[in-house]
Design an enzyme around this catalytic site. Structure first.
Site, mmCIF file in Angstrom:
data_model
loop_
_atom_site.group_PDB
_atom_site.id
_atom_site.type_symbol
_atom_site.label_atom_id
_atom_site.label_comp_id
_atom_site.label_asym_id
_atom_site.label_seq_id
_atom_site.Cartn_x
_atom_site.Cartn_y
_atom_site.Cartn_z
ATOM 1 N N ALA A 1 0.871 -1.185 0.000
ATOM 2 C CA ALA A 1 0.000 0.000 0.000
ATOM 3 C C ALA A 1 0.904 1.230 0.000
ATOM 4 O O ALA A 1 2.050 1.167 0.463
ATOM 5 C CB ALA A 1 -0.873 -0.024 1.242
ATOM 6 N N GLU B 1 4.528 -5.058 7.241
ATOM 7 C CA GLU B 1 3.718 -4.032 7.921
ATOM 8 C C GLU B 1 4.116 -3.855 9.385
ATOM 9 O O GLU B 1 4.019 -2.760 9.931
ATOM 10 C CB GLU B 1 2.220 -4.391 7.844
ATOM 11 C CG GLU B 1 1.598 -4.283 6.465
ATOM 12 C CD GLU B 1 1.706 -5.566 5.650
ATOM 13 O OE1 GLU B 1 2.513 -6.459 6.010
ATOM 14 O OE2 GLU B 1 0.973 -5.678 4.650
ATOM 15 N N GLU C 1 -0.202 -9.450 -0.748
ATOM 16 C CA GLU C 1 -1.631 -9.757 -0.582
ATOM 17 C C GLU C 1 -2.329 -9.829 -1.942
ATOM 18 O O GLU C 1 -3.194 -10.675 -2.157
ATOM 19 C CB GLU C 1 -2.294 -8.698 0.316
ATOM 20 C CG GLU C 1 -1.821 -8.804 1.769
ATOM 21 C CD GLU C 1 -2.271 -7.627 2.618
ATOM 22 O OE1 GLU C 1 -2.039 -6.476 2.197
ATOM 23 O OE2 GLU C 1 -2.831 -7.851 3.693
HETATM 24 N N1 CAA Z 1 4.593 3.263 -0.404
HETATM 25 C C1 CAA Z 1 5.002 4.450 -0.917
HETATM 26 N N2 CAA Z 1 6.179 4.622 -1.545
HETATM 27 C C2 CAA Z 1 6.974 3.538 -1.663
HETATM 28 C C3 CAA Z 1 6.627 2.273 -1.150
HETATM 29 C C4 CAA Z 1 5.352 2.150 -0.493
HETATM 30 N N3 CAA Z 1 4.888 0.984 -0.006
HETATM 31 N N4 CAA Z 1 7.625 1.408 -1.418
HETATM 32 C C5 CAA Z 1 8.574 2.104 -2.095
HETATM 33 N N5 CAA Z 1 8.181 3.388 -2.232
HETATM 34 C C6 CAA Z 1 8.891 4.482 -2.898
HETATM 35 C C7 CAA Z 1 10.062 5.000 -2.044
HETATM 36 O O1 CAA Z 1 9.600 5.905 -1.078
HETATM 37 C C8 CAA Z 1 10.920 5.630 -3.108
HETATM 38 O O2 CAA Z 1 10.355 6.872 -3.453
HETATM 39 P P1 CAA Z 1 11.325 8.163 -3.671
HETATM 40 O O3 CAA Z 1 12.246 7.759 -4.809
HETATM 41 O O4 CAA Z 1 10.383 9.258 -4.021
HETATM 42 O O5 CAA Z 1 12.067 8.342 -2.391
HETATM 43 C C9 CAA Z 1 10.731 4.712 -4.318
HETATM 44 O O6 CAA Z 1 9.511 4.000 -4.079
HETATM 45 C C10 CAA Z 1 11.846 3.678 -4.453
HETATM 46 O O7 CAA Z 1 11.934 2.962 -3.239
HETATM 47 P P2 CAA Z 1 13.318 2.794 -2.419
HETATM 48 O O8 CAA Z 1 14.227 3.934 -2.678
HETATM 49 O O9 CAA Z 1 12.971 2.498 -0.996
HETATM 50 O O10 CAA Z 1 13.895 1.486 -3.156
HETATM 51 P P3 CAA Z 1 14.934 0.435 -2.557
HETATM 52 O O11 CAA Z 1 15.320 -0.432 -3.695
HETATM 53 O O12 CAA Z 1 15.980 1.104 -1.762
HETATM 54 O O13 CAA Z 1 14.047 -0.454 -1.493
HETATM 55 C C11 CAA Z 1 12.122 -1.736 -0.795
HETATM 56 C C12 CAA Z 1 13.040 -1.288 -1.957
HETATM 57 C C13 CAA Z 1 12.896 -2.658 0.142
HETATM 58 C C14 CAA Z 1 10.947 -2.482 -1.409
HETATM 59 C C15 CAA Z 1 11.626 -0.489 -0.019
HETATM 60 O O14 CAA Z 1 11.119 0.474 -0.945
HETATM 61 C C16 CAA Z 1 10.551 -0.761 0.973
HETATM 62 O O15 CAA Z 1 10.841 -1.281 2.048
HETATM 63 N N6 CAA Z 1 9.287 -0.370 0.672
HETATM 64 C C17 CAA Z 1 8.193 -0.425 1.597
HETATM 65 C C18 CAA Z 1 7.682 -1.863 1.754
HETATM 66 C C19 CAA Z 1 6.568 -1.896 2.765
HETATM 67 O O16 CAA Z 1 6.732 -1.610 3.940
HETATM 68 N N7 CAA Z 1 5.365 -2.327 2.310
HETATM 69 C C20 CAA Z 1 4.200 -2.455 3.150
HETATM 70 C C21 CAA Z 1 3.342 -1.247 3.046
HETATM 71 S S1 CAA Z 1 1.970 -1.284 4.165
HETATM 72 C C22 CAA Z 1 0.799 -2.261 3.446
HETATM 73 O O17 CAA Z 1 0.979 -2.784 2.370
HETATM 74 C C23 CAA Z 1 -0.494 -2.431 4.240
HETATM 75 C C24 CAA Z 1 -1.436 -3.442 3.712
HETATM 76 O O18 CAA Z 1 -1.437 -4.571 4.146
HETATM 77 C C25 CAA Z 1 -2.444 -3.106 2.703
#
Ligand code: CAA
Length: 260
Positions: free
Chosen positions: A66, A134, A114
């Site tokens: 998300a 999460e 999911e």
């Molecule tokens: N939401 C919003 N933006 C996101 C995102 C997310 N879930 N995942 C990545 N992005 C964005 C980053 O903020 C970044 O944006 P900017 O370039 O503007 O800074 C861009 O995508 C690239 O991401 P990274 O620079 O972080 O890329 P990376 O290769 O260094 O890392 C990653 C990759 C490990 C996947 C890392 O991006 C990450 O940990 N993402 C979040 C994963 C996460 O926590 N997901 C769960 C979300 S909550 C959810 O999903 C609830 C539910 O059950 C419905």
């Protein structure tokens, strides 16, 4: 091949197979409300026009979850409403009349994992990564993760993944039953298309009933599920396609299915 462009997704048709690509690679295809809205529109169209749907992502992610920017704006009250919409979208995928194959090209995290779990069949590229992180945000999965993951991998493994937020690779996902196949990165879409085409050759009504019957195993008791299977099985005998399928076998020719 025909195409339709939205803002966050792309929708292509190759014969009877629709290919929906999450297309916000600069944000790792994070699922925001616009993406969810476009997905819903695309599903309505695809269910009418295609026999099988493949969902994949552009760039290095399938979907990284998300959109955390949007999540941060939510209060408990509107979170309930928004999460309900997300959950309903994934339920709709699971209950779509046509089979859905997830071709997981990269990160499938949180809502991305999911989404993959709501699909019927999961094929992963060797570089795909999976997880429900999460818990690192002091949240829990909110679009089916706590329910679909244990059904696929067992309760202990689901707890391990959800409580640690650990990210696993494609081989591990295969070993624990989270995906059905792992293929080399450059084979992913071909392999997904092979499976899709094999299914698209079958009778659409039999495919639909098989999916419905298997889905019922999630919520029905065994006796009820067996009754439901029997009902659907019997109903197929009134279809053109079942007559045609059996006749074609006996006449040693290829069947011509009409979908009724
Ligand atoms: N939401 C919003 N933006 C996101 C995102 C997310 N879930 N995942 C990545 N992005 C964005 C980053 O903020 C970044 O944006 P900017 O370039 O503007 O800074 C861009 O995508 C690239 O991401 P990274 O620079 O972080 O890329 P990376 O290769 O260094 O890392 C990653 C990759 C490990 C996947 C890392 O991006 C990450 O940990 N993402 C979040 C994963 C996460 O926590 N997901 C769960 C979300 S909550 C959810 O999903 C609830 C539910 O059950 C419905």
């Amino acid at each position: 091949m025909s195409s339709k462009s939205f803002e966050r997704i792309r929708l292509d048709y190759d014969g009877d197979v629709a290919i929906l690509t999450l297309n916000r690679p600069e944000k790792l295809n994070a699922l925001d409300s616009k993406t969810r809205m476009e997905l819903k529109q695309a599903l309505d169209e695809v269910e009418q026009k295609a026999r099988v749907l493949i969902i994949t992502g552009s760039g290095k992610a399938f979907a990284a979850g998300a959109d955390i920017n949007e999540l941060l704006q939510r209060t408990s009250l509107d979170s309930m409403e928004a999460a309900k919409l997300g959950s309903e979208l994934f339920n709709r995928i699971e209950e779509l009349d046509i089979p859905v194959i997830a071709a997981i090209n990269g990160y499938a995290l949180g809502g991305g994992c999911e989404l993959a779990m709501a699909c019927d069949i999961r094929i992963a590229s060797r570089r795909a990564k999976f997880g429900q992180p999460e818990i690192n945000l002091a949240l829990i999965p909110g679009a089916g993760g706590t329910q679909r993951l244990p059904r696929l991998v067992g309760i202990g493994m689901a707890k391990k993944l959800i409580l640690t937020g650990e990210i696993i690779d494609a081989e591990t996902a295969l070993r624990i039953g989270l995906v059905e196949e792992v293929v080399e990165e450059d084979r992913l879409m071909d392999r997904a298309a092979e499976i899709a085409e094999k299914i698209a050759e079958k009778s659409p009504v039999a495919v639909k009933f098989a999916k419905k019957a298997i889905n019922s195993a999630r919520s029905m008791s065994l006796p009820d599920g067996l009754k439901y299977e029997l009902t659907l099985f019997s109903m197929l005998f009134s279809t053109h396609d079942a007559r045609e399928g059996m006749r074609a076998f006996l006449e040693k020719r290829k069947p011509e299915f009409r979908g009724n």
